[in-house]
Design a protein around this motif. Structure first.
Motif, PDB file in Angstrom:
ATOM      1  N   PRO A  16      72.661  -1.968  11.395  1.00  0.00           N
ATOM      2  CA  PRO A  16      71.675  -0.916  11.645  1.00  0.00           C
ATOM      3  C   PRO A  16      70.937  -1.153  12.948  1.00  0.00           C
ATOM      4  O   PRO A  16      70.779  -2.289  13.391  1.00  0.00           O
ATOM      5  CB  PRO A  16      70.716  -1.038  10.447  1.00  0.00           C
ATOM      6  N   SER A  78      70.174   4.826   8.960  1.00  0.00           N
ATOM      7  CA  SER A  78      70.607   3.560   9.531  1.00  0.00           C
ATOM      8  C   SER A  78      70.479   3.573  11.053  1.00  0.00           C
ATOM      9  O   SER A  78      69.995   2.615  11.658  1.00  0.00           O
ATOM     10  CB  SER A  78      72.058   3.280   9.135  1.00  0.00           C
ATOM     11  N   ARG A  83      66.771  -0.458   7.628  1.00  0.00           N
ATOM     12  CA  ARG A  83      67.697  -1.570   7.414  1.00  0.00           C
ATOM     13  C   ARG A  83      68.126  -1.718   5.963  1.00  0.00           C
ATOM     14  O   ARG A  83      69.143  -2.339   5.671  1.00  0.00           O
ATOM     15  CB  ARG A  83      67.044  -2.860   7.907  1.00  0.00           C
ATOM     16  N   ARG A 101      62.370   0.181   6.540  1.00  0.00           N
ATOM     17  CA  ARG A 101      62.537  -0.462   7.840  1.00  0.00           C
ATOM     18  C   ARG A 101      62.697  -1.963   7.697  1.00  0.00           C
ATOM     19  O   ARG A 101      63.202  -2.626   8.591  1.00  0.00           O
ATOM     20  CB  ARG A 101      61.329  -0.151   8.723  1.00  0.00           C
ATOM     21  N   PRO A 103      64.469  -5.172   5.825  1.00  0.00           N
ATOM     22  CA  PRO A 103      65.775  -5.329   5.187  1.00  0.00           C
ATOM     23  C   PRO A 103      65.717  -5.776   3.739  1.00  0.00           C
ATOM     24  O   PRO A 103      66.683  -5.608   3.001  1.00  0.00           O
ATOM     25  CB  PRO A 103      66.454  -6.398   6.061  1.00  0.00           C
TER      26      PRO A 103
END
Length: 285
Positions: A16, A78, A83, A101, A103
């Motif tokens: 991403p 993405s 993420r 945003r 992960p």
């Protein structure tokens, strides 16, 4: 950029892009939006709008289609730096997508036994704090031949599971989305809603959750969707665990998506401090 399926309920996106805006590590900042089963081009416009929103570290997107528009939405998220993305699979029905945003977004079972793709749950790590999330897209009243059947069944499944979901997610939990119901005492009054629908709204308080908008704006009149006759409805909601109510710093409706024609709903933004970033909760009202 490509995407690959890794589980029945989550898309893991390869490489991403960095987010347009950096995510907060001291606050939960969330935006929910009904995307109105958007076409590919409108899906990209919606994601472009989200990417520019400071408070959209987490996006809970409802009424996501299963065709090209929904696929484009996930891909565009993405590309915009989201993420972590949870995009449940459904057999032609609308679904709810959660994107972050950050992960560290982990899908967990919601326990909702009917139309579970409309009710994904997740844990999100923000700094040193884990936050629980549940996204909801309640069916509309439906066609005459099946009027209210899916809506009643989904609401019953959510109500049955809600207290357990909140307990299992633990800590600060936010439940948000398009509930297709209004609160008791809604202005204006809409005679179409029955007691069972108001009871569904009340079930969140019964499960230990507080209406975030009402917590900060006890007397305000706001609407997130308008019918053909111009009557307003506050359909889109956010609830958080009552014990964390005092961590709320903002909850408001963002009308730009509706005014700009990228959805027929307004978005909703929620901002809350994290419990262990400031010690004991203190009043912000």
């Amino acid at each position: 950029m490509t995407a690959r399926m890794t589980t029945p309920t989550q898309l893991a996106l390869l490489e991403p892009e960095p987010p347009v805006l950096a995510a907060s590590t001291t606050q939960l900042r969330l935006v929910n939006l009904n995307v109105q089963h958007a076409s590919p081009s409108r899906s990209r416009a919606q994601v472009a709008w989200l990417a520019d929103q400071e408070h959209a570290d987490v996006a809970v997107l409802t009424e996501v289609g299963t065709g090209p528009g929904g696929d484009t939405l996930v891909q565009a998220l993405s590309e915009a730096g989201y993420r972590g993305i949870i995009a449940p699979v459904s057999a032609g029905d609308y679904r709810t997508v959660i994107a972050s945003r950050l992960p560290a977004l982990e899908p967990v079972p919601s326990g909702v036994s009917f139309l579970a793709h409309r009710a994904p749950a997740a844990k999100l790590r923000i700094g040193e704090t884990t936050v629980g999330l549940l996204g909801l897209y309640v069916p509309s009243r439906g066609p005459k031949e099946r009027k209210n059947e899916d809506k009643r069944a989904f609401q019953a499944a959510v109500t049955e599971s809600l207290r357990r979901i909140v307990t299992e997610l633990g800590g600060l939990v936010v439940v948000t989305g398009d509930l297709n119901v209004v609160e008791p005492g809604h202005e204006p009054h809409h005679a179409v809603f029955g007691t069972w629908e108001y009871d569904f709204y009340r079930s969140f308080a019964d499960a230990g959750l507080t209406d975030a908008f009402r917590a900060l704006h006890p007397d305000a009149t706001e609407h997130s969707w308008f019918g053909r006759a111009g009557n307003g409805y506050r359909f889109d909601h956010a609830f958080l665990t009552a014990e964390h109510q005092q961590l709320l710093t903002a909850c408001s409706y963002l009308h730009a998506p509706r005014h700009e024609g990228i959805s027929d709903h307004s978005a909703m933004a929620v901002v809350a401090d994290l419990p262990d970033t400031q010690g004991p909760a203190r009043s912000r009202r």
